[in-house]
Motif scaffolding. Structure first.
Motif, mmCIF file in Angstrom:
data_model
loop_
_atom_site.group_PDB
_atom_site.id
_atom_site.type_symbol
_atom_site.label_atom_id
_atom_site.label_comp_id
_atom_site.label_asym_id
_atom_site.label_seq_id
_atom_site.Cartn_x
_atom_site.Cartn_y
_atom_site.Cartn_z
ATOM 1 N N GLY A 95 25.843 -6.623 -16.546
ATOM 2 C CA GLY A 95 26.045 -7.973 -16.566
ATOM 3 C C GLY A 95 25.819 -8.436 -15.298
ATOM 4 N N VAL B 292 22.547 -10.134 -16.860
ATOM 5 C CA VAL B 292 23.009 -11.129 -17.670
ATOM 6 C C VAL B 292 23.251 -12.382 -16.829
ATOM 7 C CG1 VAL B 292 24.870 -12.130 -19.164
ATOM 8 C CG2 VAL B 292 23.917 -9.863 -19.263
ATOM 9 N N ARG C 122 23.029 -21.693 -21.002
ATOM 10 C CA ARG C 122 23.966 -20.670 -20.219
ATOM 11 C C ARG C 122 25.299 -20.724 -21.002
ATOM 12 N NH1 ARG C 122 25.686 -19.807 -14.130
ATOM 13 N NH2 ARG C 122 27.310 -18.625 -14.933
ATOM 14 N N PHE D 31 25.280 -19.382 -24.559
ATOM 15 C CA PHE D 31 25.443 -18.033 -24.697
ATOM 16 C C PHE D 31 26.702 -17.574 -24.066
ATOM 17 C CE2 PHE D 31 23.760 -13.946 -22.806
ATOM 18 C CZ PHE D 31 23.591 -13.251 -23.954
ATOM 19 N N HIS D 32 26.988 -18.111 -22.971
ATOM 20 C CA HIS D 32 28.079 -17.565 -21.972
ATOM 21 C C HIS D 32 29.454 -17.455 -22.912
ATOM 22 C CE1 HIS D 32 30.182 -17.036 -18.057
ATOM 23 N NE2 HIS D 32 31.153 -17.021 -18.819
ATOM 24 N N LEU E 279 29.122 -14.879 -25.694
ATOM 25 C CA LEU E 279 29.139 -13.424 -24.973
ATOM 26 C C LEU E 279 30.476 -13.041 -24.651
ATOM 27 C CD1 LEU E 279 27.385 -11.079 -24.113
ATOM 28 C CD2 LEU E 279 27.199 -12.265 -21.689
ATOM 29 N N MET F 241 32.893 -12.017 -27.519
ATOM 30 C CA MET F 241 32.250 -10.555 -28.309
ATOM 31 C C MET F 241 32.812 -9.592 -27.012
ATOM 32 S SD MET F 241 31.058 -11.255 -31.069
ATOM 33 C CE MET F 241 30.595 -9.405 -31.442
ATOM 34 N N ASN F 242 32.620 -9.883 -25.717
ATOM 35 C CA ASN F 242 33.163 -8.954 -24.779
ATOM 36 C C ASN F 242 34.560 -8.766 -24.526
ATOM 37 O OD1 ASN F 242 30.518 -8.191 -23.913
ATOM 38 N ND2 ASN F 242 30.659 -9.552 -21.817
ATOM 39 N N ASN G 196 36.031 -18.793 -18.229
ATOM 40 C CA ASN G 196 35.572 -18.808 -19.463
ATOM 41 C C ASN G 196 36.094 -19.637 -20.446
ATOM 42 O OD1 ASN G 196 33.883 -16.574 -18.735
ATOM 43 N ND2 ASN G 196 35.187 -14.887 -19.507
#
Length: 164
Positions: free
Chosen positions: A22, A26, A38, A41-42, A45, A48-49, A101
């Protein structure tokens, strides 16, 4: 002992590898794509992470700390330090990256604030620190495994006859 060492190797290796990938691939890609890409997608991601990385961090911490309980001498301290570093990765993530996030998720569907770059730089700083803590934890567990293997090999060698 070997099973716990193997689990600690696997989980700390997965954690360091995931964070390392990452950080190297990433996060640097985030800096070269348009901001809207960004943010979208961030957000996807991180959704899911979340469960995967939390599980990996928990396994790394628990297996390292279990190894500390089972080990003796220097290995105990190394395993304990690896466990503390895995917990540090979790705390950095939980209290550093996750709040940012959450903001990024909002920005992806609205608009980022004027000082968005400062927030993204903070996220990247937290990301680097948690990657380094995970990497050092992995190196410590590798050290334990190598030293334990050397000790086991030395114990299996036949003793040399005494010379008169």
């Amino acid at each position: 002992m070997r099973l716990v060492t193997g689990l600690a190797l696997l989980s700390t290796g997965l954690l360091a590898g995931a964070f390392g990938y990452g950080a190297v691939n990433v996060a640097t890609t985030f800096n070269v794509v348009p901001l809207d890409v960004r943010l979208t997608f961030h957000s996807a991601l991180m959704q899911m992470n979340g469960p995967v990385m939390q599980t990996t961090m928990a396994l790394a911490a628990l297996s390292s700390l279990a190894l500390a309980v089972l080990a003796r001498g220097t290995h105990r301290y190394l395993a304990g330090a690896a466990g503390v570093l895995a917990v540090a990765s979790f705390l950095i993530t939980r209290f550093g990256n996750v709040p940012i996030n959450g903001r990024i998720k909002v920005w992806a569907v609205t608009a980022p604030p004027a000082d968005y770059a400062t927030h993204l730089q903070r996220w990247e700083a937290f990301n680097i620190v948690r990657t380094l803590t995970a990497l050092v934890a992995f190196v410590l567990v590798i050290t334990i495994a190598i030293r334990a293997t050397r000790t086991a090999q030395a114990d299996r060698r036949p003793a040399l006859p005494a010379t008169a």
